[in-house]
Design a protein around this motif. Structure first.
Motif, PDB file in Angstrom:
ATOM      1  N   LEU A 144       0.832  -1.206   0.000  1.00 39.18           N
ATOM      2  CA  LEU A 144       0.000   0.000   0.000  1.00 39.18           C
ATOM      3  C   LEU A 144       0.869   1.259   0.000  1.00 39.18           C
ATOM      4  CD1 LEU A 144      -2.942  -0.842   2.439  1.00 39.18           C
ATOM      5  CD2 LEU A 144      -3.152  -0.132   0.059  1.00 39.18           C
ATOM      6  N   LEU A 145       1.949   1.237   0.783  1.00 36.51           N
ATOM      7  CA  LEU A 145       2.864   2.385   0.826  1.00 36.51           C
ATOM      8  C   LEU A 145       3.428   2.702  -0.562  1.00 36.51           C
ATOM      9  CD1 LEU A 145       4.994   1.890   4.076  1.00 36.51           C
ATOM     10  CD2 LEU A 145       3.683   3.921   3.468  1.00 36.51           C
ATOM     11  N   LEU A 146       3.854   1.678  -1.273  1.00 41.22           N
ATOM     12  CA  LEU A 146       4.438   1.888  -2.603  1.00 41.22           C
ATOM     13  C   LEU A 146       3.377   2.307  -3.613  1.00 41.22           C
ATOM     14  CD1 LEU A 146       6.928  -1.129  -2.765  1.00 41.22           C
ATOM     15  CD2 LEU A 146       7.456   1.273  -2.357  1.00 41.22           C
ATOM     16  N   VAL A 147       2.181   1.737  -3.498  1.00 41.19           N
ATOM     17  CA  VAL A 147       1.090   2.124  -4.396  1.00 41.19           C
ATOM     18  C   VAL A 147       0.734   3.596  -4.186  1.00 41.19           C
ATOM     19  CG1 VAL A 147      -1.369   1.790  -4.881  1.00 41.19           C
ATOM     20  CG2 VAL A 147       0.127  -0.183  -4.675  1.00 41.19           C
ATOM     21  N   GLY A 148       0.795   4.063  -2.922  1.00 37.83           N
ATOM     22  CA  GLY A 148       0.535   5.468  -2.635  1.00 37.83           C
ATOM     23  C   GLY A 148       1.510   6.381  -3.356  1.00 37.83           C
ATOM     24  N   ALA A 149       2.795   5.989  -3.391  1.00 35.55           N
ATOM     25  CA  ALA A 149       3.804   6.775  -4.118  1.00 35.55           C
ATOM     26  C   ALA A 149       3.505   6.779  -5.618  1.00 35.55           C
ATOM     27  CB  ALA A 149       5.199   6.212  -3.855  1.00 35.55           C
ATOM     28  N   GLU A 150       3.075   5.626  -6.141  1.00 37.16           N
ATOM     29  CA  GLU A 150       2.723   5.545  -7.564  1.00 37.16           C
ATOM     30  C   GLU A 150       1.520   6.430  -7.880  1.00 37.16           C
ATOM     31  OE1 GLU A 150       4.429   4.108  -9.818  1.00 37.16           O
ATOM     32  OE2 GLU A 150       5.720   2.692  -8.738  1.00 37.16           O
ATOM     33  N   ILE A 151       0.540   6.468  -6.979  1.00 39.33           N
ATOM     34  CA  ILE A 151      -0.644   7.318  -7.181  1.00 39.33           C
ATOM     35  C   ILE A 151      -0.234   8.785  -7.254  1.00 39.33           C
ATOM     36  CG2 ILE A 151      -2.747   8.190  -6.059  1.00 39.33           C
ATOM     37  CD1 ILE A 151      -3.203   5.334  -5.007  1.00 39.33           C
ATOM     38  N   ASN A 152       0.605   9.215  -6.311  1.00 40.83           N
ATOM     39  CA  ASN A 152       1.053  10.608  -6.300  1.00 40.83           C
ATOM     40  C   ASN A 152       1.842  10.959  -7.552  1.00 40.83           C
ATOM     41  OD1 ASN A 152      -0.106  11.218  -3.846  1.00 40.83           O
ATOM     42  ND2 ASN A 152       1.735  10.782  -2.671  1.00 40.83           N
ATOM     43  N   SER A 153       2.759  10.064  -7.933  1.00 39.79           N
ATOM     44  CA  SER A 153       3.601  10.322  -9.104  1.00 39.79           C
ATOM     45  C   SER A 153       2.771  10.371 -10.381  1.00 39.79           C
ATOM     46  CB  SER A 153       4.672   9.232  -9.216  1.00 39.79           C
ATOM     47  OG  SER A 153       5.443   9.394 -10.377  1.00 39.79           O
ATOM     48  N   LEU A 154       1.852   9.426 -10.519  1.00 40.63           N
ATOM     49  CA  LEU A 154       1.006   9.375 -11.715  1.00 40.63           C
ATOM     50  C   LEU A 154       0.080  10.590 -11.767  1.00 40.63           C
ATOM     51  CD1 LEU A 154       0.023   7.912 -14.223  1.00 40.63           C
ATOM     52  CD2 LEU A 154      -1.472   6.521 -12.764  1.00 40.63           C
ATOM     53  N   TYR A 155      -0.462  10.966 -10.625  1.00 41.59           N
ATOM     54  CA  TYR A 155      -1.345  12.138 -10.547  1.00 41.59           C
ATOM     55  C   TYR A 155      -0.594  13.390 -10.999  1.00 41.59           C
ATOM     56  CZ  TYR A 155      -4.353  15.728  -8.440  1.00 41.59           C
ATOM     57  OH  TYR A 155      -5.144  16.822  -8.224  1.00 41.59           O
ATOM     58  N   GLN A 156       0.627  13.543 -10.503  1.00 37.82           N
ATOM     59  CA  GLN A 156       1.432  14.704 -10.874  1.00 37.82           C
ATOM     60  C   GLN A 156       1.784  14.661 -12.357  1.00 37.82           C
ATOM     61  OE1 GLN A 156       4.490  16.513  -8.197  1.00 37.82           O
ATOM     62  NE2 GLN A 156       5.932  15.734  -9.699  1.00 37.82           N
ATOM     63  N   GLU A 157       2.121  13.478 -12.859  1.00 40.95           N
ATOM     64  CA  GLU A 157       2.488  13.327 -14.272  1.00 40.95           C
ATOM     65  C   GLU A 157       1.324  13.690 -15.184  1.00 40.95           C
ATOM     66  OE1 GLU A 157       3.013   9.494 -17.039  1.00 40.95           O
ATOM     67  OE2 GLU A 157       4.456   9.563 -15.389  1.00 40.95           O
ATOM     68  N   LEU A 158       0.117  13.215 -14.858  1.00 41.61           N
ATOM     69  CA  LEU A 158      -1.054  13.500 -15.686  1.00 41.61           C
ATOM     70  C   LEU A 158      -1.405  14.985 -15.649  1.00 41.61           C
ATOM     71  CD1 LEU A 158      -3.318  10.409 -14.850  1.00 41.61           C
ATOM     72  CD2 LEU A 158      -1.984  10.831 -16.926  1.00 41.61           C
ATOM     73  N   LYS A 159      -1.255  15.600 -14.487  1.00 40.55           N
ATOM     74  CA  LYS A 159      -1.527  17.037 -14.382  1.00 40.55           C
ATOM     75  C   LYS A 159      -0.524  17.841 -15.217  1.00 40.55           C
ATOM     76  CE  LYS A 159      -2.787  19.267 -10.839  1.00 40.55           C
ATOM     77  NZ  LYS A 159      -2.826  19.918  -9.509  1.00 40.55           N
ATOM     78  N   THR A 160       0.745  17.434 -15.168  1.00 37.34           N
ATOM     79  CA  THR A 160       1.780  18.119 -15.954  1.00 37.34           C
ATOM     80  C   THR A 160       1.510  17.975 -17.446  1.00 37.34           C
ATOM     81  OG1 THR A 160       3.411  17.681 -14.204  1.00 37.34           O
ATOM     82  CG2 THR A 160       4.253  18.274 -16.379  1.00 37.34           C
ATOM     83  N   ASN A 161       1.140  16.761 -17.873  1.00 42.38           N
ATOM     84  CA  ASN A 161       0.836  16.527 -19.291  1.00 42.38           C
ATOM     85  C   ASN A 161      -0.368  17.346 -19.737  1.00 42.38           C
ATOM     86  OD1 ASN A 161       2.959  14.736 -19.467  1.00 42.38           O
ATOM     87  ND2 ASN A 161       1.689  12.917 -19.164  1.00 42.38           N
ATOM     88  N   HIS A 162      -1.341  17.466 -18.846  1.00 40.69           N
ATOM     89  CA  HIS A 162      -2.536  18.257 -19.174  1.00 40.69           C
ATOM     90  C   HIS A 162      -2.172  19.724 -19.380  1.00 40.69           C
ATOM     91  CE1 HIS A 162      -6.695  19.618 -19.135  1.00 40.69           C
ATOM     92  NE2 HIS A 162      -6.388  20.488 -18.186  1.00 40.69           N
ATOM     93  N   VAL A 163      -1.313  20.257 -18.513  1.00 40.86           N
ATOM     94  CA  VAL A 163      -0.871  21.653 -18.628  1.00 40.86           C
ATOM     95  C   VAL A 163      -0.085  21.854 -19.924  1.00 40.86           C
ATOM     96  CG1 VAL A 163       0.614  23.437 -17.632  1.00 40.86           C
ATOM     97  CG2 VAL A 163      -0.867  22.066 -16.147  1.00 40.86           C
ATOM     98  N   ILE A 164       0.789  20.885 -20.254  1.00 44.34           N
ATOM     99  CA  ILE A 164       1.598  20.985 -21.481  1.00 44.34           C
ATOM    100  C   ILE A 164       0.697  20.999 -22.713  1.00 44.34           C
ATOM    101  CG2 ILE A 164       3.262  19.763 -22.936  1.00 44.34           C
ATOM    102  CD1 ILE A 164       4.602  18.797 -20.338  1.00 44.34           C
ATOM    103  N   ARG A 165      -0.303  20.092 -22.740  1.00 41.34           N
ATOM    104  CA  ARG A 165      -1.225  20.044 -23.893  1.00 41.34           C
ATOM    105  C   ARG A 165      -2.025  21.348 -24.011  1.00 41.34           C
ATOM    106  NH1 ARG A 165      -2.019  14.659 -22.109  1.00 41.34           N
ATOM    107  NH2 ARG A 165      -3.930  15.307 -21.021  1.00 41.34           N
ATOM    108  N   LYS A 166      -2.400  21.888 -22.862  1.00 46.28           N
ATOM    109  CA  LYS A 166      -3.150  23.148 -22.859  1.00 46.28           C
ATOM    110  C   LYS A 166      -2.317  24.291 -23.427  1.00 46.28           C
ATOM    111  CE  LYS A 166      -6.077  25.905 -19.780  1.00 46.28           C
ATOM    112  NZ  LYS A 166      -6.581  26.068 -18.385  1.00 46.28           N
ATOM    113  N   ILE A 167      -1.047  24.339 -23.053  1.00 44.41           N
ATOM    114  CA  ILE A 167      -0.136  25.384 -23.558  1.00 44.41           C
ATOM    115  C   ILE A 167       0.062  25.211 -25.059  1.00 44.41           C
ATOM    116  CG2 ILE A 167       2.242  26.242 -23.497  1.00 44.41           C
ATOM    117  CD1 ILE A 167       2.270  25.532 -20.498  1.00 44.41           C
ATOM    118  N   GLU A 168       0.207  23.974 -25.523  1.00 49.47           N
ATOM    119  CA  GLU A 168       0.394  23.714 -26.964  1.00 49.47           C
ATOM    120  C   GLU A 168      -0.818  24.118 -27.761  1.00 49.47           C
ATOM    121  OE1 GLU A 168       1.401  19.610 -27.115  1.00 49.47           O
ATOM    122  OE2 GLU A 168       3.540  19.938 -26.693  1.00 49.47           O
ATOM    123  N   ARG A 169      -2.029  23.878 -27.217  1.00 53.36           N
ATOM    124  CA  ARG A 169      -3.248  24.284 -27.913  1.00 53.36           C
ATOM    125  C   ARG A 169      -3.322  25.802 -28.026  1.00 53.36           C
ATOM    126  NH1 ARG A 169      -5.860  20.111 -24.922  1.00 53.36           N
ATOM    127  NH2 ARG A 169      -6.598  21.678 -23.409  1.00 53.36           N
TER     128      ARG A 169
END
Length: 286
Positions: free
Chosen positions: A257-282
């Protein structure tokens, strides 16, 4: 179900497999079980030099670990009390720091993998850092225990000093004591996910994994305890050491569970960053 949620879970499952979380969890659990009993030796050795009965320690351990493991832990504690010595105190502390530090190193490795960040180098510095994290964790646990044991006296002292109405404020204080372990768990997880990755993380990107793991650990422990107490046959299969297997499975699942929590945080941050990048490109293309 929302398509974003489906995408998130699919990516999380891929990360689980790619980062070999199951094997890393087993490694961490192995070192934690090695550190668990030396840590008990250290705590009990301290308690036996005070007026605090060691039974209080068992009372609060029983609220955390599966009930089937409590008799085994109790027998171990009784043996420690009978054979009390300053040598046990020293050895218990040193072995806890070494095994706990190794477990923290393995946990840190899994979290660094989740964030694709670099671990602490060289080896002696990573070991020292892991030991410091272990000491911090031990201090938090001891403070929590002291708060639970002396909570009533502390509450009485504060209310008398501030001339507060005990009839009104004491029930609130007692409620706070009940939720203290859960709040302590959230605080510990937040510190782990915020500091170990060695990256600039926004606070809001650390909370998803912290909250999910806190709630998940609480409900998992509850369900696992009910299952073991009512349906499991570990004691019949393994006899007196059945409690050890239950404790190992519980620790293994908790580490996962501890490691899955780190994966959740990392993935959440990654998806948010990708969303911001796509928004800037548009915006640039329009």
């Amino acid at each position: 179900m929302n398509s974003n949620v489906v995408v998130f879970f699919k990516k999380l499952i891929k990360r689980y497999t790619a980062h070999n979380i199951a094997a890393t969890s087993a490694q961490i659990a192995y070192y934690w079980i090695m550190a668990f009993f030396p840590f008990l030796i250290f705590i009990i050795s301290l308690l036996t030099y005070t007026k605090i009965p060691a039974g209080i320690l068992l009372e609060y351990i029983a609220k955390i670990v599966p009930a089937s493991s409590v008799p085994f832990i109790q027998n171990t504690i009784n043996q420690f009390i009978i054979n009390r010595s300053t040598t046990l105190l020293s050895v218990g502390m040193l072995f806890t720091l070494w095994s706990g530090g190794t477990a923290v190193n393995a946990l840190a490795g899994g979290i660094h993998l989740a964030y694709n960040s670099k671990p602490v180098k060289p080896f002696w510095l990573s070991r020292l850092t892991a030991v410091l994290y272990t000491i911090l964790l031990a201090v938090l646990i001891i403070v929590l225990m002291v708060g639970l044991v002396f909570g009533n006296r502390l509450g009485d002292y504060i209310m008398e000093s501030l001339h507060m109405n005990k009839g009104i404020f004491m029930p609130i204080w007692q409620l706070g004591r009940l939720i203290m372990p859960f709040l302590a768990l959230i605080a510990i997880l937040y510190i782990i996910y915020r500091i170990i990755p060695r990256k600039h993380l926004k606070c809001k990107n650390v909370w998803p994994g912290t909250v999910v793991v806190s709630l998940g650990w609480y409900f998992f422990s509850l369900i696992f305890s009910i299952y073991v107490d009512n349906y499991s046959k570990y004691n019949q299969l393994y006899g007196s050491i059945g409690g050890v297997f239950v404790l190992l499975i519980w620790l293994y699942s908790s580490c996962m569970l501890l490691l899955v929590g780190a994966e959740i945080n990392s993935l959440y941050q990654e998806l948010k960053t990708n969303h911001v990048i796509r928004k800037i490109e548009r915006i640039r293309t329009t």
